[in-house]
Design a protein around this motif. Sequence first.
Motif, PDB file in Angstrom:
ATOM      1  N   GLN A 310       0.788  -1.056  -0.099  1.00  0.00           N
ATOM      2  CA  GLN A 310       0.074  -0.127  -0.030  1.00  0.00           C
ATOM      3  C   GLN A 310       0.766   1.133   0.093  1.00  0.00           C
ATOM      4  O   GLN A 310       0.804   2.253  -0.692  1.00  0.00           O
ATOM      5  CB  GLN A 310      -0.799   0.113   1.283  1.00  0.00           C
ATOM      6  CG  GLN A 310      -2.143  -1.022   1.341  1.00  0.00           C
ATOM      7  CD  GLN A 310      -2.998  -0.906   2.363  1.00  0.00           C
ATOM      8  OE1 GLN A 310      -3.072   0.224   2.826  1.00  0.00           O
ATOM      9  NE2 GLN A 310      -3.704  -1.949   2.616  1.00  0.00           N
ATOM     10  N   LYS A 314       0.928   4.295  -2.743  1.00  0.00           N
ATOM     11  CA  LYS A 314       0.681   5.530  -2.442  1.00  0.00           C
ATOM     12  C   LYS A 314       1.794   6.527  -2.833  1.00  0.00           C
ATOM     13  O   LYS A 314       1.693   7.596  -3.171  1.00  0.00           O
ATOM     14  CB  LYS A 314       0.401   5.810  -0.928  1.00  0.00           C
ATOM     15  CG  LYS A 314      -1.056   4.956  -0.633  1.00  0.00           C
ATOM     16  CD  LYS A 314      -1.102   5.294   1.027  1.00  0.00           C
ATOM     17  CE  LYS A 314      -2.307   4.445   1.507  1.00  0.00           C
ATOM     18  NZ  LYS A 314      -3.640   5.045   1.365  1.00  0.00           N
ATOM     19  N   SER A 326       6.254   7.903   2.407  1.00  0.00           N
ATOM     20  CA  SER A 326       4.700   7.290   2.369  1.00  0.00           C
ATOM     21  C   SER A 326       4.295   6.599   3.636  1.00  0.00           C
ATOM     22  O   SER A 326       3.217   6.653   4.235  1.00  0.00           O
ATOM     23  CB  SER A 326       4.637   6.274   1.242  1.00  0.00           C
ATOM     24  OG  SER A 326       3.411   5.815   1.046  1.00  0.00           O
ATOM     25  N   ASN A 330       1.125   8.400   5.800  1.00  0.00           N
ATOM     26  CA  ASN A 330      -0.175   7.709   5.541  1.00  0.00           C
ATOM     27  C   ASN A 330      -0.821   6.699   6.506  1.00  0.00           C
ATOM     28  O   ASN A 330       0.032   6.270   7.360  1.00  0.00           O
ATOM     29  CB  ASN A 330      -0.098   7.114   4.200  1.00  0.00           C
ATOM     30  CG  ASN A 330       0.051   8.098   3.017  1.00  0.00           C
ATOM     31  OD1 ASN A 330      -0.876   8.587   2.585  1.00  0.00           O
ATOM     32  ND2 ASN A 330       1.343   8.092   2.281  1.00  0.00           N
TER      33      ASN A 330
END
Length: 366
Positions: A310, A314, A326, A330
């Motif tokens: 993920q 991102k 990231s 996030n």
Amino acid sequence: MHRITTVAIVALAAAALSCPARAEVLIGVAGPMTGKLEWTGTQLKRGAEVAVADINTAGGVLGEPVRLITVDDFCDPKQAVAAAQKLVADGVVFVVGHYCSGASIPASEVYEAAGILQISPSSTNPMLTEQGRANVFRVCSRDDAQGFEAGNYLADHWSDKKIAILHDNTTYGKGLADETRKQLNKRGTTEAIFEAYAPGNDDYSAEIAALQAADIAVLYLGGYHTEAALMVRAARDRGYSVQLISGDDTATEAFGLIAGPAAEGTLFTFVPDPRRNAEAAKVVERFRAENFEPDSWTLHSYGAAQTWAQAVEKAGSLELQAVIASLRGNQFDTVLGRMDFDNKGDLTVQSWVWYVWKGGEYVPLE
């Protein structure tokens, strides 16, 4: 006809050379794949394997397939460095691992030098992230928080009894014992015994006999499930009802298999069991359909790989600094629930839960 066939073959060969094979993104999983902690290593491996399969089913990362490389570190610092160096040589960009803190910490230096991201599913010693290596993260809580819980629990329930704290002198075991002792002492209770034991033995009846002779009512063990199981079994064989309390490594079916009926009543701390998460239900069902129970750190290994994938998406890049930014910037929805990280690479929410072995399995303590 022969000439046409030959020309066609040459043309096909030229086309193949101009269209190289699809690139792969290599990642690693590192843990004790053999030895006394092989059971746990298998859990880490299976978690990472299923995560990679699911990532690839969803299209890979940035459109490229992911391939997993497994290495065995034997839960040993020197072997961990060798395993890390192999992964570097293989060209991985990310490592799920290691399991043991004593392996993760020296390996982290290798990964930092090579520009490789490391996310440990299970290494709980604070030093892993306190070193300040920007490439290091973990998806589990820390032992200073775990020891705080354990020390308070001992003080709340056994301050009027004789308490022994034993540890195996490993980074994980002694670190957890030290944190527990620190909080216990802060609460005004002093343990009767604080000693090391030799890990890897087949029999701990002498150590248990010494505790019984000292009238120890509660044994807190900083170490791994194999020795914990042998100690509680030795105690029950002597008719000695010492209360065994330990840490998160006790959260494995292997403890119950080794200890047998003596496991009953053992208390320990573990992170909230991800098998109970709604977000993990489909993944847990998949494991169980293959006759594999994803206990202990299986889902944390899955979650580490899931978080990395993920973060890459991102970031829109596999480049280390972009992925680090990231991860820090996030939140991630995973089988472990929603998570985010602080600037050290630790989870912003530290959580430990009490469990008890009951009827051959571990359940939350009521």
